[in-house]
Design a protein around this motif. Sequence first.
Motif, PDB file in Angstrom:
ATOM      1  N   ALA A   1       0.587  -1.209   0.234  1.00 35.34           N
ATOM      2  CA  ALA A   1      -0.178  -0.141   0.005  1.00 35.34           C
ATOM      3  C   ALA A   1       0.813   1.182   0.091  1.00 35.34           C
ATOM      4  CB  ALA A   1      -0.804   0.043   1.043  1.00 35.34           C
ATOM      5  N   ILE A   2       0.553   2.107  -0.795  1.00 32.64           N
ATOM      6  CA  ILE A   2       1.350   3.550  -1.120  1.00 32.64           C
ATOM      7  C   ILE A   2       0.204   4.544  -0.561  1.00 32.64           C
ATOM      8  CG2 ILE A   2       2.428   5.297  -2.289  1.00 32.64           C
ATOM      9  CD1 ILE A   2       2.379   2.791  -4.452  1.00 32.64           C
ATOM     10  N   LEU A   3       0.530   4.944   0.809  1.00 32.29           N
ATOM     11  CA  LEU A   3      -0.298   6.141   1.227  1.00 32.29           C
ATOM     12  C   LEU A   3       0.349   7.620   1.329  1.00 32.29           C
ATOM     13  CD1 LEU A   3      -0.687   3.723   4.519  1.00 32.29           C
ATOM     14  CD2 LEU A   3      -1.900   3.656   2.432  1.00 32.29           C
ATOM     15  N   ASP A   4      -0.455   8.439   0.926  1.00 36.16           N
ATOM     16  CA  ASP A   4      -0.071   9.791   1.105  1.00 36.16           C
ATOM     17  C   ASP A   4      -0.720  10.130   2.611  1.00 36.16           C
ATOM     18  OD1 ASP A   4       0.480  12.302   0.408  1.00 36.16           O
ATOM     19  OD2 ASP A   4      -1.513  12.870  -0.469  1.00 36.16           O
ATOM     20  N   ILE A   5      -0.152  11.017   2.931  1.00 38.50           N
ATOM     21  CA  ILE A   5      -0.393  11.661   4.512  1.00 38.50           C
ATOM     22  C   ILE A   5      -1.524  12.703   4.462  1.00 38.50           C
ATOM     23  CG2 ILE A   5       0.713  12.774   6.484  1.00 38.50           C
ATOM     24  CD1 ILE A   5       3.304  11.735   5.777  1.00 38.50           C
ATOM     25  N   MET A   6      -1.359  13.636   3.702  1.00 42.54           N
ATOM     26  CA  MET A   6      -2.657  14.656   3.701  1.00 42.54           C
ATOM     27  C   MET A   6      -3.850  14.137   2.862  1.00 42.54           C
ATOM     28  SD  MET A   6      -1.377  16.790   5.766  1.00 42.54           S
ATOM     29  CE  MET A   6      -2.459  18.139   5.596  1.00 42.54           C
ATOM     30  N   LEU A   7      -4.710  13.799   3.395  1.00 41.22           N
ATOM     31  CA  LEU A   7      -6.089  13.443   2.928  1.00 41.22           C
ATOM     32  C   LEU A   7      -7.336  14.281   3.490  1.00 41.22           C
ATOM     33  CD1 LEU A   7      -5.232   9.656   3.345  1.00 41.22           C
ATOM     34  CD2 LEU A   7      -5.272  10.705   1.293  1.00 41.22           C
ATOM     35  N   PRO A   8      -8.531  14.098   2.808  1.00 39.90           N
ATOM     36  CA  PRO A   8      -9.601  14.963   3.222  1.00 39.90           C
ATOM     37  C   PRO A   8     -10.266  14.476   4.269  1.00 39.90           C
ATOM     38  CG  PRO A   8      -9.968  13.515   1.129  1.00 39.90           C
ATOM     39  CD  PRO A   8      -8.481  13.506   1.422  1.00 39.90           C
ATOM     40  N   ASP A   9      -9.935  13.097   4.767  1.00 41.69           N
ATOM     41  CA  ASP A   9     -10.857  12.774   5.815  1.00 41.69           C
ATOM     42  C   ASP A   9      -9.848  12.446   6.754  1.00 41.69           C
ATOM     43  OD1 ASP A   9      -9.696  10.505   4.237  1.00 41.69           O
ATOM     44  OD2 ASP A   9     -11.555   9.207   4.483  1.00 41.69           O
ATOM     45  N   ILE A  10      -9.286  11.050   6.753  1.00 43.33           N
ATOM     46  CA  ILE A  10      -8.322  10.785   8.005  1.00 43.33           C
ATOM     47  C   ILE A  10      -6.916  10.750   7.461  1.00 43.33           C
ATOM     48  CG2 ILE A  10      -9.764   9.209   9.531  1.00 43.33           C
ATOM     49  CD1 ILE A  10      -8.936   6.964   8.132  1.00 43.33           C
ATOM     50  N   ASP A  11      -6.055  11.115   8.316  1.00 45.06           N
ATOM     51  CA  ASP A  11      -4.521  11.116   7.341  1.00 45.06           C
ATOM     52  C   ASP A  11      -3.828   9.862   7.414  1.00 45.06           C
ATOM     53  OD1 ASP A  11      -3.278  10.266   9.970  1.00 45.06           O
ATOM     54  OD2 ASP A  11      -3.332  12.445  10.726  1.00 45.06           O
ATOM     55  N   GLY A  12      -2.956   9.771   6.403  1.00 39.78           N
ATOM     56  CA  GLY A  12      -2.187   8.582   6.029  1.00 39.78           C
ATOM     57  C   GLY A  12      -1.656   7.680   7.047  1.00 39.78           C
ATOM     58  N   PHE A  13      -1.219   8.600   8.414  1.00 43.72           N
ATOM     59  CA  PHE A  13      -0.836   7.974   9.445  1.00 43.72           C
ATOM     60  C   PHE A  13      -1.765   6.914  10.185  1.00 43.72           C
ATOM     61  CE2 PHE A  13       1.721  12.069   9.823  1.00 43.72           C
ATOM     62  CZ  PHE A  13       2.841  11.493   9.155  1.00 43.72           C
TER      63      PHE A  13
END
Length: 228
Positions: free
Chosen positions: A50-62
């Motif tokens: 899985a490649i996860l961006d951090i800044m997201l519109p709902d919950i963050d990638g962390f």
Amino acid sequence: MKKVLILEDEENIRSFVVINLERAGYQVLEASTGAQALDTVSRNPDVGVAILDIMLPDIDGFEVCRRIRATNKQMGIIMLTARAQEIDKVTGLMTGADDYVTKPFSPAELTARIDALFRRMGGDTGQTQELLRFGPFVMNTRNHTLEKAENRIRLTQVEYSILKLFMLNPGRALAREEILCAVWGKNYEGELKVVDVNIRRLRLKIEDDATNPTYITTVWGYGYKWGN
């Protein structure tokens, strides 16, 4: 075909990644929100990386990373971080990511990181005795499991690879560069910091007191050593 999930809310970046990974032979699943990513993972348990961006519109990638790791220790996870945000790299690794790639990144770099994770998950290529023992630890190299005093310790693939390297070299000081090459591959172009943060994470799991480690000790200015 090996499955990869890309979680990125910017459509142009996501499409760019999808095109290049499909050219590399991967089946790519897409998500633009953390909730979509978690739903996709639950419906596709065979996702390998899985490649996860951090800044997201709902919950963050962390948080997405934490939730995936709560139920899946084997999946490879790569965080997409901003070049100037050093804390994001450390935080991502401490929440369970195996690696990070800083934006902007090249398709070749990201593909190489994914390839390395899949190779690691594919098992050991060399001949190693099935059980490695040290003190209260027993590592089963066939099943990729670790027990301490007969209690199972759940490790990510990177944590397992680091610990296996240590248990195969008891009492020997291993340079950070040597660990990086053995676990992430000789062509890895990331920073040595990834070694230090994963060692910190591993200590939290295996040491009686992570602030005063007795199994993974630091060789100052050089690297780390397993045992005395």
